[in-house]
Write an enzyme that holds these catalytic residues in place. Structure first.
Site, PDB file in Angstrom:
ATOM      1  N   HIS A 126       4.014   1.496   2.349  1.00 44.04           N
ATOM      2  CA  HIS A 126       5.158   0.711   1.879  1.00 44.04           C
ATOM      3  C   HIS A 126       5.791   1.398   0.670  1.00 44.04           C
ATOM      4  O   HIS A 126       7.011   1.472   0.541  1.00 44.04           O
ATOM      5  CB  HIS A 126       4.718  -0.690   1.440  1.00 44.04           C
ATOM      6  CG  HIS A 126       3.979  -1.466   2.486  1.00 44.04           C
ATOM      7  ND1 HIS A 126       2.790  -2.111   2.234  1.00 44.04           N
ATOM      8  CD2 HIS A 126       4.252  -1.695   3.788  1.00 44.04           C
ATOM      9  CE1 HIS A 126       2.376  -2.709   3.334  1.00 44.04           C
ATOM     10  NE2 HIS A 126       3.244  -2.471   4.301  1.00 44.04           N
TER      11      HIS A 126
ATOM     12  N   CYS B  52       0.481  -8.515  23.006  1.00 41.64           N
ATOM     13  CA  CYS B  52      -0.402  -8.168  21.884  1.00 41.64           C
ATOM     14  C   CYS B  52      -0.040  -9.067  20.706  1.00 41.64           C
ATOM     15  O   CYS B  52       1.105  -9.054  20.251  1.00 41.64           O
ATOM     16  CB  CYS B  52      -0.239  -6.706  21.483  1.00 41.64           C
ATOM     17  SG  CYS B  52      -1.124  -6.345  19.944  1.00 41.64           S
TER      18      CYS B  52
ATOM     19  N   CYS C 103       1.015  -6.985  17.524  1.00 43.94           N
ATOM     20  CA  CYS C 103       2.400  -6.479  17.533  1.00 43.94           C
ATOM     21  C   CYS C 103       3.394  -7.614  17.739  1.00 43.94           C
ATOM     22  O   CYS C 103       4.591  -7.425  17.559  1.00 43.94           O
ATOM     23  CB  CYS C 103       2.614  -5.470  18.652  1.00 43.94           C
ATOM     24  SG  CYS C 103       1.540  -4.045  18.583  1.00 43.94           S
TER      25      CYS C 103
ATOM     26  N   LYS D  63      -5.403   7.306  11.116  1.00 41.69           N
ATOM     27  CA  LYS D  63      -4.130   6.605  11.036  1.00 41.69           C
ATOM     28  C   LYS D  63      -4.237   5.615   9.886  1.00 41.69           C
ATOM     29  O   LYS D  63      -5.154   4.791   9.852  1.00 41.69           O
ATOM     30  CB  LYS D  63      -3.875   5.882  12.348  1.00 41.69           C
ATOM     31  CG  LYS D  63      -2.458   5.461  12.497  1.00 41.69           C
ATOM     32  CD  LYS D  63      -2.215   4.971  13.897  1.00 41.69           C
ATOM     33  CE  LYS D  63      -1.002   4.097  13.935  1.00 41.69           C
ATOM     34  NZ  LYS D  63      -0.838   3.439  15.186  1.00 41.69           N
TER      35      LYS D  63
ATOM     36  N   HIS E 194       0.831  -1.196   0.000  1.00 44.66           N
ATOM     37  CA  HIS E 194       0.000   0.000   0.000  1.00 44.66           C
ATOM     38  C   HIS E 194       0.870   1.252   0.000  1.00 44.66           C
ATOM     39  O   HIS E 194       2.105   1.181  -0.039  1.00 44.66           O
ATOM     40  CB  HIS E 194      -1.008  -0.043   1.149  1.00 44.66           C
ATOM     41  CG  HIS E 194      -0.393  -0.084   2.522  1.00 44.66           C
ATOM     42  ND1 HIS E 194       0.448   0.889   2.993  1.00 44.66           N
ATOM     43  CD2 HIS E 194      -0.502  -0.998   3.528  1.00 44.66           C
ATOM     44  CE1 HIS E 194       0.829   0.603   4.231  1.00 44.66           C
ATOM     45  NE2 HIS E 194       0.273  -0.553   4.585  1.00 44.66           N
TER      46      HIS E 194
ATOM     47  N   LYS F 286      -4.577   1.466   9.466  1.00 44.52           N
ATOM     48  CA  LYS F 286      -5.765   0.787   9.975  1.00 44.52           C
ATOM     49  C   LYS F 286      -6.876   0.726   8.920  1.00 44.52           C
ATOM     50  O   LYS F 286      -7.821  -0.022   9.038  1.00 44.52           O
ATOM     51  CB  LYS F 286      -6.319   1.526  11.204  1.00 44.52           C
ATOM     52  CG  LYS F 286      -5.361   1.543  12.360  1.00 44.52           C
ATOM     53  CD  LYS F 286      -5.337   0.188  13.053  1.00 44.52           C
ATOM     54  CE  LYS F 286      -4.382   0.171  14.203  1.00 44.52           C
ATOM     55  NZ  LYS F 286      -2.989   0.062  13.808  1.00 44.52           N
TER      56      LYS F 286
ATOM     57  N   CYS G  83      -3.733  -2.331  23.790  1.00 47.46           N
ATOM     58  CA  CYS G  83      -2.527  -2.131  22.974  1.00 47.46           C
ATOM     59  C   CYS G  83      -2.518  -0.704  22.425  1.00 47.46           C
ATOM     60  O   CYS G  83      -3.484  -0.281  21.790  1.00 47.46           O
ATOM     61  CB  CYS G  83      -2.500  -3.133  21.824  1.00 47.46           C
ATOM     62  SG  CYS G  83      -1.272  -2.691  20.591  1.00 47.46           S
TER      63      CYS G  83
ATOM     64  N   HIS H 191      -2.844  -1.102  18.395  1.00 48.13           N
ATOM     65  CA  HIS H 191      -4.052  -1.717  17.817  1.00 48.13           C
ATOM     66  C   HIS H 191      -5.337  -1.356  18.558  1.00 48.13           C
ATOM     67  O   HIS H 191      -6.428  -1.645  18.076  1.00 48.13           O
ATOM     68  CB  HIS H 191      -3.910  -3.251  17.796  1.00 48.13           C
ATOM     69  CG  HIS H 191      -2.866  -3.720  16.849  1.00 48.13           C
ATOM     70  ND1 HIS H 191      -1.532  -3.794  17.188  1.00 48.13           N
ATOM     71  CD2 HIS H 191      -2.944  -4.114  15.559  1.00 48.13           C
ATOM     72  CE1 HIS H 191      -0.844  -4.226  16.156  1.00 48.13           C
ATOM     73  NE2 HIS H 191      -1.664  -4.422  15.154  1.00 48.13           N
TER      74      HIS H 191
HETATM   75  N1  MSP Z   1       7.982  -6.484   8.890  1.00 51.62           N
HETATM   76  C1  MSP Z   1       8.128  -5.320   9.685  1.00 51.62           C
HETATM   77  C2  MSP Z   1       9.460  -4.642   9.409  1.00 51.62           C
HETATM   78  C3  MSP Z   1      10.661  -5.509   9.622  1.00 51.62           C
HETATM   79  S1  MSP Z   1      12.134  -4.695   9.175  1.00 51.62           S
HETATM   80  C4  MSP Z   1      13.349  -5.709   9.725  1.00 51.62           C
HETATM   81  C5  MSP Z   1       7.000  -4.341   9.369  1.00 51.62           C
HETATM   82  N2  MSP Z   1       6.384  -4.494   8.206  1.00 51.62           N
HETATM   83  S2  MSP Z   1       5.182  -3.571   7.653  1.00 51.62           S
HETATM   84  O1  MSP Z   1       4.664  -4.233   6.473  1.00 51.62           O
HETATM   85  O2  MSP Z   1       4.246  -3.300   8.693  1.00 51.62           O
HETATM   86  O3  MSP Z   1       5.831  -2.247   7.175  1.00 51.62           O
HETATM   87  C6  MSP Z   1       6.085  -1.189   8.057  1.00 51.62           C
HETATM   88  C7  MSP Z   1       6.731  -0.069   7.278  1.00 51.62           C
HETATM   89  O4  MSP Z   1       5.889   0.303   6.152  1.00 51.62           O
HETATM   90  C8  MSP Z   1       6.895   1.234   8.028  1.00 51.62           C
HETATM   91  O5  MSP Z   1       8.042   1.247   8.849  1.00 51.62           O
HETATM   92  C9  MSP Z   1       6.999   2.211   6.887  1.00 51.62           C
HETATM   93  O6  MSP Z   1       8.232   2.071   6.264  1.00 51.62           O
HETATM   94  C10 MSP Z   1       5.920   1.699   5.959  1.00 51.62           C
HETATM   95  N3  MSP Z   1       4.602   2.240   6.316  1.00 51.62           N
HETATM   96  C11 MSP Z   1       3.472   1.524   6.659  1.00 51.62           C
HETATM   97  N4  MSP Z   1       2.451   2.394   6.861  1.00 51.62           N
HETATM   98  C12 MSP Z   1       2.897   3.661   6.673  1.00 51.62           C
HETATM   99  C13 MSP Z   1       2.281   4.926   6.639  1.00 51.62           C
HETATM  100  N5  MSP Z   1       1.023   5.100   6.950  1.00 51.62           N
HETATM  101  N6  MSP Z   1       3.014   5.993   6.247  1.00 51.62           N
HETATM  102  C14 MSP Z   1       4.318   5.869   5.860  1.00 51.62           C
HETATM  103  N7  MSP Z   1       4.938   4.690   5.884  1.00 51.62           N
HETATM  104  C15 MSP Z   1       4.329   3.600   6.476  1.00 51.62           C
HETATM  105  O7  MSP Z   1       6.754  -3.474  10.190  1.00 51.62           O
END
Ligand code: MSP
Length: 638
Positions: free
Chosen positions: A22, A127, A130, A298, A19, A301, A146, A149
């Site tokens: 990412h 949690c 998390c 946020k 999304h 979610k 949490c 969440h």
């Molecule tokens: N798998 C773990 C990370 C392990 S790294 C050794 C994880 N994955 S995740 O799919 O949840 O991705 C989290 C990351 O996605 C965030 O740190 C950020 O880089 C990006 N984002 C997810 N949602 C985001 C926003 N709403 N805004 C900006 N970036 C965000 O956590």
């Protein structure tokens, strides 16, 4: 700045499709990788997927597929999304790969042999979302739920293996204090130092297999799998291969991690302690960005919105999408995403400022340049002013990129674009062309040479941010060969300055504002912030039809799925439906049901599913939607 760099993104959970969030991290990492290559640096750029742990196991169970199948499908979706966005990563790591698991086992064994890990018992508030315990201090403002969440926590008491993280607390505080730019921007460094004011707990690094099967078994006790974060962080090391190999030795000492603020603690606390314990150097920088919000909420979610937001890259193009994300968000702070703001910037900055400049300049050069090239000479005050201004622009871009301030780098480039636009207006080359005397012709050549040079220089500094547009500009100017930041200076090209170009208009077509809600791309609810309502156009994008179930059978090895063969009148489709616990196959044959027919096909437990049937559910009961009067298969439902 070192001339070798290893850039990483987080590895993303493949429990759903990629999304906007990412995409943001991956795009800024890509821009940085391209910028460093432009400087002539040696770059290794890594991204990937984090495939073990509860999150994937639970999502897979919900979808009625194996964790491996879920990871395979979504990891491929991430890879495909990055390909479509033109991401220039050098590698893509999956934590289910053997190359990763080998290194995880090796590091675990080393820590075990060194006495850094012990077996113990721990009870606390856990949690599952998390996948971690929360301390009382962390829960003091949440009333026991949490903080992330907002769901109730579960008290868990179990035996596990623990990493002696607490012993690194003093070392870590000093390490961070001695390096003001280790964690950037400063607010996140302060957050970590604030966290370290409380006593640091040891870290539970295992999960009993009786509770979770999906993970890497501990090399010294296979009744346990490795805690997903302990496994995941190691990807940054494992992607470089053996610890004594050339790649590791070259790139590990210059590793720089890019993450969102949600995973600061794992990267700012666990990871340096793990590296220290394993006798590996600590990263050079941790670059932390804020979160995108949609409609004030946020973002992560409301998954629907964020996936939709990523789809806007298809509607408006990758370069426009990259530009908006990098220009709009001040790196480190949160920002709001809306299609309106996106279209606003596209029209103002890209279509107007840059697009018009390129179109005007190349048209003048194509019409009056006469195919000539000449040295950059006879510059007057205005031209020398532009030349000096571009030198300042490059300095600003360099300074901004050193701090990951993408927004500031772009703002500096756009200041220069505005100056060149003013220069075109003031020097009025069309009037010089009309007048026809020798003095005017000579003056016209100076103006065209400066315009050509401005576009050439712009195409270089823009290339990390707008790779496709930059390439088109270079093609129009007849430029070829490697892109090098060193060539981004007036008169700094390798050849005499061109006065000619092919006409390049419509680099960024303007998006006309149609009636609200009627925009071709009015896909998400962000036009109506906070209401959560969708427009009739949004609904109209879902194609629903009547289908007759002509055959139904169980899917081998799946408790949940039935394979349905559906007649839609002119065509027959197969759909895998998660209803096996509620209907026997024979109950369904002959029924007329409602199916979403324009969904992307997916493969579930080996069955290609070409649609989704509608069903309601309440309190564990499920009912497939049928018709109360007869209609032919294929009839539209609206
Ligand atoms: N798998 C773990 C990370 C392990 S790294 C050794 C994880 N994955 S995740 O799919 O949840 O991705 C989290 C990351 O996605 C965030 O740190 C950020 O880089 C990006 N984002 C997810 N949602 C985001 C926003 N709403 N805004 C900006 N970036 C965000 O956590």
């Amino acid at each position: 700045m070192s001339d070798v760099v290893y850039l990483t993104t987080p590895i993303y959970y493949p429990n759903g499709p990629p999304h906007l969030g990412h995409a943001y991290t991956t795009i800024v990492a890509d821009a940085m990788a391209r910028y460093r290559r432009l400087r002539g640096d040696r770059v290794f750029f890594l991204t990937g997927t984090d495939e073990h742990g509860d999150k994937i196991a639970q999502a897979a169970a919900k979808a009625g597929v194996t964790p491996q199948a879920m990871a395979d499908q979504n990891s491929a979706a991430f890879r495909e999304a990055w390909r479509r966005l033109g991401i220039s990563n050098d590698d893509f790591i999956r934590t289910t790969e053997e190359r990763h698991q080998t290194i995880v086992r090796r590091i675990l064994q080393t820590l075990w042999d060194k006495g850094e890990i012990y077996f113990g018992k721990y009870g606390g508030q856990y949690c599952f979302g998390c996948e971690r315990y929360y301390t009382e201090t962390e829960l003091k403002d949440t009333g026991g739920t949490c903080p992330d969440h907002e769901t109730p926590l579960t008290h868990i008491e179990e035996e596990n293996y623990f990493f002696k993280m607490s012993r690194y607390q003093d070392w870590l505080i000093r390490y961070i204090q001695d390096r003001p730019d280790l964690i950037r921007p400063e607010r996140y460094r302060n957050e970590i130092l604030g966290f370290l004011r409380e006593p640091l707990q040891d870290l539970s690094i295992s999960r009993p297999r009786t509770r979770l099967q999906w993970g890497i078994p501990l090399p010294f006790d296979d009744r346990f799998v490795t805690y997903v974060w302990f496994d995941a962080l190691i990807n940054y090391v494992s992607a470089l291969g053996p610890l004594d190999g050339e790649k590791h030795l070259t790139f590990w000492p210059v590793v720089q991690h890019l993450i969102g603020k949600d995973i600061l603690k794992a990267h700012g606390v666990y990871w340096p302690c793990m590296l220290k314990a394993a006798d590996l150097p600590i990263y050079t920088h941790l670059e932390v960005h804020g979160f995108w919000r949609i409609g004030g909420g946020k973002m992560s979610k409301s998954v629907g919105n964020v996936v939709e937001a990523l789809a806007l890259s298809d509607t408006y193009g990758n370069d426009a999408f990259r530009y908006f994300l990098m220009r709009e968000m001040v790196f480190g702070l949160d920002a709001d995403f809306s299609e309106e703001a996106f279209v606003g910037r596209l029209n103002a900055d890209l279509a107007n400022d840059l697009g018009n400049l390129v179109s005007r300049a190349t048209t003048l050069m194509a019409t009056h340049g006469g195919g000539v090239a000449r040295p950059l000479v006879d510059l007057g005050d205005a031209e020398l002013g532009l030349k000096a201004s571009f030198a300042t622009t490059v300095e600003s871009v360099e300074g901004a990129m050193e701090k990951f301030a993408f927004h500031a780098a772009l703002a500096a480039i756009w200041e220069f674009i505005a100056k060149v636009n003013r220069y075109v207006d003031a020097s009025a080359p069309w009037a010089l062309a009309k007048s026809g005397d020798t003095g005017s012709r000579e003056r016209l050549e100076v103006v065209l040479s400066v315009l050509g040079e401005s576009l050439r220089c712009l195409s270089i500094v823009l290339s990390p941010f707008l790779p496709r547009a930059a390439m088109k500009m270079r093609e129009a100017l007849g430029e070829s060969g490697d892109l090098r930041l060193a060539d981004a200076a007036f008169g700094g090209g390798t050849k005499p300055v061109r006065l000619t170009a092919s006409k390049l208009s419509g680099l960024f077509p303007r998006v006309e504002d149609k009636k609200p809600g009627a925009r071709a791309s009015a896909r998400s609810a962000d036009d109506r912030p906070g209401t959560g309502l969708i427009s009739i156009d949004d609904f109209g994008r879902v194609e629903l039809r009547v289908a007759e179930v002509v055959a139904a059978e169980a899917v081998p090895k799946s408790k949940k799925l039935l394979k349905l063969t559906l007649s839609l009148g002119a065509e027959t489709r197969t759909v895998a439906a998660g209803i096996a616990e509620h209907y026997a196959p024979a109950d369904l044959v002959g029924k007329k049901i409602v199916v979403v027919t324009n969904l992307q096909p997916v493969t579930l437990m080996g069955v290609q599913s070409q649609g989704m049937l509608l069903a309601g559910s309440a309190e564990g009961r499920l009912a497939v939607i049928t018709l109360d009067r007869d209609l032919p298969p294929g009839a539209k439902v609206e």
